[in-house]
Design an enzyme around this catalytic site. Structure first.
Site, short mmCIF file in Angstrom:
data_model
loop_
_atom_site.label_atom_id
_atom_site.label_comp_id
_atom_site.label_asym_id
_atom_site.label_seq_id
_atom_site.Cartn_x
_atom_site.Cartn_y
_atom_site.Cartn_z
N HIS A 308 37.32 40.52 51.99
CA HIS A 308 37.20 39.07 52.02
C HIS A 308 35.72 38.71 51.95
O HIS A 308 34.89 39.43 52.51
CB HIS A 308 37.80 38.50 53.31
CG HIS A 308 38.07 37.04 53.24
ND1 HIS A 308 37.10 36.11 53.53
CD2 HIS A 308 39.18 36.35 52.87
CE1 HIS A 308 37.62 34.90 53.36
NE2 HIS A 308 38.87 35.01 52.96
N ASP A 365 46.74 38.07 52.68
CA ASP A 365 47.73 38.38 51.65
C ASP A 365 48.35 39.76 51.78
O ASP A 365 49.30 40.08 51.07
CB ASP A 365 47.10 38.23 50.25
CG ASP A 365 46.76 36.79 49.93
OD1 ASP A 365 47.58 35.93 50.28
OD2 ASP A 365 45.70 36.53 49.37
N1 CMC Z 1 39.18 47.42 47.15
C1 CMC Z 1 38.15 48.26 46.91
N2 CMC Z 1 36.85 47.91 47.03
C2 CMC Z 1 36.59 46.65 47.40
C3 CMC Z 1 37.61 45.72 47.66
C4 CMC Z 1 38.94 46.15 47.54
N3 CMC Z 1 39.95 45.31 47.76
N4 CMC Z 1 37.05 44.53 48.00
C5 CMC Z 1 35.74 44.70 47.93
N5 CMC Z 1 35.45 45.99 47.59
C6 CMC Z 1 34.11 46.59 47.47
C7 CMC Z 1 33.39 46.14 46.22
O1 CMC Z 1 33.66 47.00 45.14
C8 CMC Z 1 31.96 46.18 46.67
O2 CMC Z 1 31.56 47.54 46.68
P1 CMC Z 1 30.01 47.91 46.34
O3 CMC Z 1 29.20 47.30 47.43
O4 CMC Z 1 29.99 49.40 46.34
O5 CMC Z 1 29.73 47.32 45.00
C9 CMC Z 1 32.01 45.73 48.12
O6 CMC Z 1 33.33 46.09 48.57
C10 CMC Z 1 31.80 44.24 48.31
O7 CMC Z 1 32.75 43.57 47.48
P2 CMC Z 1 32.46 42.23 46.68
O8 CMC Z 1 33.21 42.27 45.39
O9 CMC Z 1 30.97 41.97 46.59
O10 CMC Z 1 33.11 41.18 47.64
P3 CMC Z 1 33.44 39.69 47.32
O11 CMC Z 1 33.16 38.93 48.55
O12 CMC Z 1 32.75 39.24 46.08
O13 CMC Z 1 35.01 39.72 46.99
C11 CMC Z 1 37.34 39.69 47.31
C12 CMC Z 1 35.98 39.36 47.91
C13 CMC Z 1 38.43 39.12 48.22
C14 CMC Z 1 37.46 39.00 45.95
C15 CMC Z 1 37.49 41.22 47.17
O14 CMC Z 1 37.41 41.82 48.44
C16 CMC Z 1 38.79 41.60 46.45
O15 CMC Z 1 38.82 41.64 45.22
N6 CMC Z 1 39.89 41.91 47.23
C17 CMC Z 1 41.17 42.20 46.65
C18 CMC Z 1 41.87 40.92 46.26
C19 CMC Z 1 42.37 40.16 47.47
O16 CMC Z 1 42.97 40.73 48.38
N7 CMC Z 1 42.15 38.84 47.47
C20 CMC Z 1 42.62 37.95 48.55
C21 CMC Z 1 41.49 37.40 49.31
S1 CMC Z 1 41.98 36.58 50.83
C22 CMC Z 1 43.03 35.30 50.41
C23 CMC Z 1 42.53 34.31 49.43
O17 CMC Z 1 41.34 34.11 49.21
O18 CMC Z 1 43.38 33.66 48.84
#
Ligand code: CMC
Length: 431
Positions: A308, A365
Site C-alpha cells: 500500500h 483487498d
Molecule cells: N508484490 C511484490 N512487490 C511489491 C508489491 C507487491 N504487491 N507492492 C510493492 N512491491 C514492491 C515494489 O516492486 C517496490 O520494490 P523496489 O523498492 O524493489 O522497487 C516496493 O515494493 C515499493 O513499491 P511501489 O510500487 O513503489 O509502491 P506504491 O506505493 O507505488 O504502490 C501499490 C502501491 C498498492 C500499487 C502496490 O503495492 C501494488 O501494486 N500492490 C498490489 C495491488 C494491490 O493490492 N492494490 C490494492 C491496494 S489497497 C486498496 C486500494 O487502493 O483500492
C-alpha cells in the site's frame, strides 16, 4: 495558521522563497508552496504524489506507520463493530453521527431516492452479457448525470446534498442491474420495507417466483465490507473525483470518473485480481513459486492484495476482514480451500525478507474477495461492490471540496521533456 517557515533557496540565482508550514490535527505538517513559481519560477516534481497533500480535508485520517484509520475521528474498528454502512455514510457527509431523528430522516430519504429513471434500464441492454461490470458501471453512472443535469446546481448546498443522497441511494440499484443483466435475470425494483444493504441483496439475488429472505450472516458481512470500503482519504479514485469535480462538472460524471479509476488492479480491481491469483496458485505447495515471481524484477507479477502506498504496517481494514472471513466461513460451515491458500501465502510473505524490508502487508483487498465469494458474488462483481461503498466517500469528498472557500480547478504542471521548437515540413519533404 502557519506554525513555522521553511525557506527554499535557489543557490544558482540566490533567490529565496519563504513557505509557511501548516499543522493538521494529526499527520505530517505541510509546506505551502503556492508562491514557489511566482518567486523562483519553479514547480515541484513529485511523481505519484508521494509527498504532496493535494487538499485539506476533515473526513478521513490514516496513519500508515501505525496502521490507524479514522473517519471523522472515529476509529474504523469501532465503526466496523458498532455502526452500519448507512450510518457511516451519514457520518462521512455530515461530520457527526446522526441522532435518532436524523437517522430516521436519513434512512427514509435514502429509501426515497433508491429508484432510477425507467429509461435508464435500457442502457444495460447495450452491453454484452459478458461486459466487464466496471465498464457498465462507469457508463450507467455517467448516464445518470443526464437525468439530473439541468436541475442540479452544484453551487447550492441544498442541491449538493440532494445529489449526495441520490448517489448513495442509487448505487445499489445501478450495481445490482449489472449482475441481473449478465445473468439474464429481470431487474428488481427496490423494496423499501428492507434496509439499505438487505435491499441490495434483494435486488441482486431474489428470484422472480420466490419470496426472498436474506441470510443475516451475509447481511452482517456485507455491511462490514461496505463500512470498511466507504472512504480512504485521497486515494487515486477519490483524487480523480475531486479533480473532475474541480472543473465544475456534473457530480454523477465525477462518480463515473471515480469508477473508472477504481477499476485498475493497482487500486480497487485488486479484489478481483486476488481471487484470480489464488485460483492460479491453487494449492499451498505452489506458493513459493509465486513468491519468487513477485520478487523477480524481470517479471511484472505482483502479489495482489499486498502493499500500500500509505500503510507500512498491517492495513487495519485487512485485520478486521481477515477475522470476519474466518468467522463467516465457520458460521456458514464452508470449507473454502482458497482461504487456506491465502492464509499460508500471507504467512510465508510476512516471513520473507523482500516483503519485510519493503513493509509490504496484506491490504483491504486481500481477504475481501474471499468473503464476497463465500456469499456467492461472482469475482467480476467485487470491484463494483467496492464502488458501491466508496461512492459514499467520493461524494462526501466532493461535497467538502465544493464547500471549500479556496475552491479552484485542479491543474497540475509538468516537467516538459519533449522535442524543441521546430518547423512543420510538408509530407513529401519528410524522410
Ligand atoms: N508484490 C511484490 N512487490 C511489491 C508489491 C507487491 N504487491 N507492492 C510493492 N512491491 C514492491 C515494489 O516492486 C517496490 O520494490 P523496489 O523498492 O524493489 O522497487 C516496493 O515494493 C515499493 O513499491 P511501489 O510500487 O513503489 O509502491 P506504491 O506505493 O507505488 O504502490 C501499490 C502501491 C498498492 C500499487 C502496490 O503495492 C501494488 O501494486 N500492490 C498490489 C495491488 C494491490 O493490492 N492494490 C490494492 C491496494 S489497497 C486498496 C486500494 O487502493 O483500492
Amino acid at each position: 495558521m502557519a506554525t513555522r517557515i521553511v525557506t527554499i533557496t535557489d543557490h544558482k540565482s540566490g533567490k529565496q522563497v519563504e513557505c509557511p508550514v501548516y499543522e493538521g490535527e494529526y499527520g505530517a505538517p505541510v509546506i505551502d508552496i503556492k508562491n514557489l513559481y511566482k518567486e523562483l519560477g519553479m514547480f515541484t516534481f513529485d511523481l505519484g504524489y508521494g509527498s504532496t497533500a493535494a487538499c485539506r480535508s476533515a473526513i478521513t485520517y490514516l496513519d500508515g506507520e501505525d496502521g490507524v484509520l479514522l473517519h471523522r475521528g472515529y476509529p474504523i474498528e469501532q465503526l466496523a463493530e458498532k455502526s452500519n454502512f448507512l450510518e457511516v455514510s451519514y457520518l462521512l457527509l455530515h461530520g457527526e453521527l446522526p441522532n435518532q431523528v436524523q437517522s430516521d430522516e436519513w434512512t427514509h430519504a435514502i429509501k426515497m431516492h433508491g429508484m432510477t429513471h425507467e429509461h435508464l434500464s435500457r442502457f444495460y441492454q447495450g452491453y454484452r452479457y459478458d461486459a466487464h461490470p466496471m465498464s457498465v458501471l462507469a457508463g450507467v453512472c455517467a448516464a445518470v448525470a443526464s437525468y439530473y443535469h439541468a436541475s442540479t446546481d452544484i453551487h447550492d448546498p441544498e442541491s449538493r446534498m440532494l445529489t449526495a443522497r441520490r448517489v448513495i441511494a442509487k448505487m445499489p440499484n445501478l450495481v445490482s442491474k449489472i449482475y441481473r443483466h449478465s445473468s439474464g435475470l429481470p431487474f428488481v425494483y427496490p423494496d423499501n420495507s428492507r434496509d439499505h444493504v438487505e435491499n441490495f441483496m434483494y435486488m441482486m439475488f431474489s428470484w422472480p417466483t420466490e419470496p426472498y429472505v436474506a441470510n443475516p450472516v451475509a447481511l452482517r458481512a456485507l455491511n462490514l465490507l461496505f463500512i470498511l470500503h466507504a472512504d480512504h482519504e485521497q486515494n487515486a479514485s477519490t483524487s480523480t473525483v475531486r479533480l473532475a469535480g474541480s472543473a465544475e462538472t456534473n457530480p454523477f460524471a465525477c462518480v463515473a470518473a471515480g469508477v473508472s479509476t477504481l477499476w485498475g488492479k493497482a487500486h480497487g480491481g485488486a479484489n478481483e485480481a486476488v481471487i484470480e491469483m489464488l485460483a492460479e496458485i491453487g494449492e499451498p505447495k505452489n506458493i513459493p513459486k509465486f513468491i519468487s515471481r513477485a520478487k523477480d524484477k524481470d517479471d511484472n507479477f505482483r502479489l495482489m492484495g499486498f502493499g500500500h502506498r500509505v500503510y507500512k504496517n498491517y492495513d487495519p481494514r485487512a485485520k478486521i476482514i481477515r477475522q470476519a472471513c474466518h468467522d463467516l466461513l465457520q458460521s456458514m460451515n464452508l470449507n473454502l480451500p482458497m482461504f487456506e491458500v491465502a492464509m499460508e501465502l500471507e504467512r510465508i510473505a510476512l516471513e520473507d525478507e523482500y516483503f519485510i524490508s519493503r513493509k509490504l502487508y496484506p491490504n483491504v483487498d486481500f481477504y475481501s474477495g474471499l468473503i464476497y465469494q463465500a456469499l456467492g458474488i461472482p469475482a467480476n462483481m467485487f470491484t463494483p461492490m467496492f464502488a458501491l461503498a466508496r461512492a459514499s466517500g467520493w461524494i462526501a469528498q466532493w461535497m467538502e471540496m465544493m464547500a471549500d472557500s479556496d475552491f479552484r480547478i485542479g491543474r497540475p504542471r509538468q516537467l516538459y521533456i519533449g522535442a524543441q521548437r521546430r518547423d512543420y515540413t510538408a509530407v513529401a519533404d519528410r524522410g
